[in-house]
Design a protein around this motif. Structure first.
Motif, PDB file in Angstrom:
ATOM      1  N   VAL A  80      20.392  36.739 -19.557  1.00 32.31           N
ATOM      2  CA  VAL A  80      19.274  36.394 -18.832  1.00 32.31           C
ATOM      3  C   VAL A  80      19.543  37.421 -17.466  1.00 32.31           C
ATOM      4  N   THR A  81      20.733  37.311 -16.782  1.00 32.46           N
ATOM      5  CA  THR A  81      20.567  37.899 -15.331  1.00 32.46           C
ATOM      6  C   THR A  81      21.146  38.902 -15.661  1.00 32.46           C
ATOM      7  N   ASN A 124      13.290  43.779 -12.317  1.00 33.09           N
ATOM      8  CA  ASN A 124      13.515  43.198 -10.947  1.00 33.09           C
ATOM      9  C   ASN A 124      13.062  44.786 -10.637  1.00 33.09           C
ATOM     10  N   VAL A 125      13.996  45.895 -11.265  1.00 29.69           N
ATOM     11  CA  VAL A 125      13.490  47.769 -10.945  1.00 29.69           C
ATOM     12  C   VAL A 125      12.265  47.538 -11.248  1.00 29.69           C
ATOM     13  N   TRP A 185       9.751  46.266 -12.105  1.00 25.19           N
ATOM     14  CA  TRP A 185       8.244  45.613 -11.662  1.00 25.19           C
ATOM     15  C   TRP A 185       8.431  46.015 -10.350  1.00 25.19           C
ATOM     16  N   ALA A 186       9.025  46.395  -9.486  1.00 24.52           N
ATOM     17  CA  ALA A 186       8.585  46.827  -8.593  1.00 24.52           C
ATOM     18  C   ALA A 186       8.861  47.800  -8.406  1.00 24.52           C
ATOM     19  N   TYR A 191      24.531  36.615 -19.465  1.00 26.67           N
ATOM     20  CA  TYR A 191      24.477  37.053 -18.894  1.00 26.67           C
ATOM     21  C   TYR A 191      23.244  38.374 -18.935  1.00 26.67           C
ATOM     22  N   SER A 214       0.769  50.363  -6.074  1.00 30.26           N
ATOM     23  CA  SER A 214      -0.579  49.783  -4.718  1.00 30.26           C
ATOM     24  C   SER A 214      -0.967  51.739  -4.071  1.00 30.26           C
ATOM     25  N   ARG A 215       0.090  52.366  -5.387  1.00 33.02           N
ATOM     26  CA  ARG A 215      -0.717  53.782  -4.872  1.00 33.02           C
ATOM     27  C   ARG A 215      -1.870  54.481  -5.187  1.00 33.02           C
ATOM     28  N   ALA A 227       4.828  47.971  -9.409  1.00 29.67           N
ATOM     29  CA  ALA A 227       3.905  47.692  -7.885  1.00 29.67           C
ATOM     30  C   ALA A 227       3.357  48.738  -7.014  1.00 29.67           C
ATOM     31  N   LEU A 228       4.921  49.168  -6.829  1.00 30.97           N
ATOM     32  CA  LEU A 228       4.694  49.942  -5.476  1.00 30.97           C
ATOM     33  C   LEU A 228       3.812  51.371  -6.396  1.00 30.97           C
ATOM     34  N   ALA A 239      16.849  39.954 -15.674  1.00 27.79           N
ATOM     35  CA  ALA A 239      16.332  39.810 -14.410  1.00 27.79           C
ATOM     36  C   ALA A 239      16.351  40.725 -13.236  1.00 27.79           C
ATOM     37  N   ILE A 240      17.456  41.574 -13.204  1.00 27.12           N
ATOM     38  CA  ILE A 240      17.878  42.873 -12.646  1.00 27.12           C
ATOM     39  C   ILE A 240      17.195  44.014 -13.239  1.00 27.12           C
TER      40      ILE A 240
END
Lengths: 245, 54
Positions: free
Chosen positions: B20-21, B28-29, B31-32, B18, B39-40, B35-36, B24-25
């Protein structure tokens, strides 16, 4: 049949605005479904008659494994659309998919190992299902490495798209590996044509997790997509409005 | 309550799975969003636009 929607979906400013507006519609249902699924899977569902409480790993393992395949398929389709119709937004979608898919493939492998040890007596076996899933992780990492190695975004888009499309042959191999070969891994109990082979109290939390993870992918994809769309635009006036507000 | 955390003797397998998963969730939030933001920032620099965005 009108094709205007298709053209609009290829327009970067439209996509950027749409992605911004749609994100909460994916993120909030995803959060609620995952919290509900965790509660149902860890607390409400009864222990399995064979695997005891160890079976509860299914609620994180199966959704992660589903993500690994679904995200790759999305990535390969987007890459193919980008290659065939030369649509930048499609390439942006494909590039956004890779880190999401890679992280959940990793989670699927680790949770699978943690399930394998108590049930099969081993963390790892060079079994068809496990090996093809590991190859999937390498495909994601190869895709990301290839992109990182190419300075020019257009060249990176085209080269990585070819890799994504070729690698999609691995997806049916992973899915059918447990029926084609004699595998340690159990056969599908939900993703099959006949009725699922689980009790409702165990199945409902799993379905909530599967849907929750899928919507979560949508939310993260939309956030990443905005960044990738910005990366592909050079001196477009609409970007000026977005980044200065 | 401790009965729940023992997971019928499978605690050492269930809880890391649990963890590890969920990692990952969360990652992901994070890192995303990062990344945005990058880029901005890149776009802002490329176009010579000043100002702070959300």
């Amino acid at each position: 049949m009108t094709w205007t929607w298709f053209h609009r979906l290829g327009s970067p400013p439209y996509i950027y605005g749409l992605a911004t507006r749609l994100t909460p519609w994916f993120a909030w249902p995803a959060a609620l479904l995952i919290i509900g699924g965790l509660w149902g899977g860890l607390v409400l569902a009864p222990a399995d008659y064979q695997q005891g409480d160890g079976f509860r790993i299914i609620y994180v393992h199966a959704p992660s494994a589903w993500m690994s395949l679904m995200v790759y398929t999305t990535m390969a389709i987007a890459a193919a659309v980008g290659l065939i119709w030369r649509i930048k937004v499609a390439h942006a979608v494909a590039a956004s998919c890779a880190p999401i898919g890679a992280s959940f493939t990793f989670a699927a492998l680790v949770t699978g190992a943690l399930w394998g040890q108590p049930m099969w007596g081993t963390y790892w076996e060079w079994d068809p299902r496990l090996t093809s899933e590991l190859i999937l992780l390498f495909l994601y990492l190869g895709y990301m490495g290839l992109r990182a190695g190419l300075e020019d975004t257009q060249r990176a888009d085209r080269a990585s798209a070819v890799l994504a499309v070729v690698g999609v042959v691995n997806v049916p191999i992973i899915h059918y590996s447990v029926t084609w070969w004699n595998s340690l891994h159990q056969a599908p109990s939900v993703m099959r044509l006949a009725k699922p082979t689980m009790a409702a109290s165990m199945l409902v939390p799993l379905l909530m997790m599967l849907l929750g993870f899928t919507l979560f992918f949508g939310a993260v994809l939309l956030v990443r997509l905005r960044g990738e769309v910005l990366n592909r635009e050079r001196s477009a006036s609409w970007i000026r409005e977005i980044v200065s507000t | 309550m401790s009965h729940f955390f023992e997971m019928g003797g499978y605690a050492v397998f269930v809880w890391p799975a649990y963890a590890v998963t969920l990692a990952a969730i969360v990652l992901n939030v994070v890192w995303a969003r990062r990344a945005l933001a990058r880029s901005r920032e890149d776009a802002r620099r490329r176009l010579g636009v000043r100002g702070e965005g959300p």
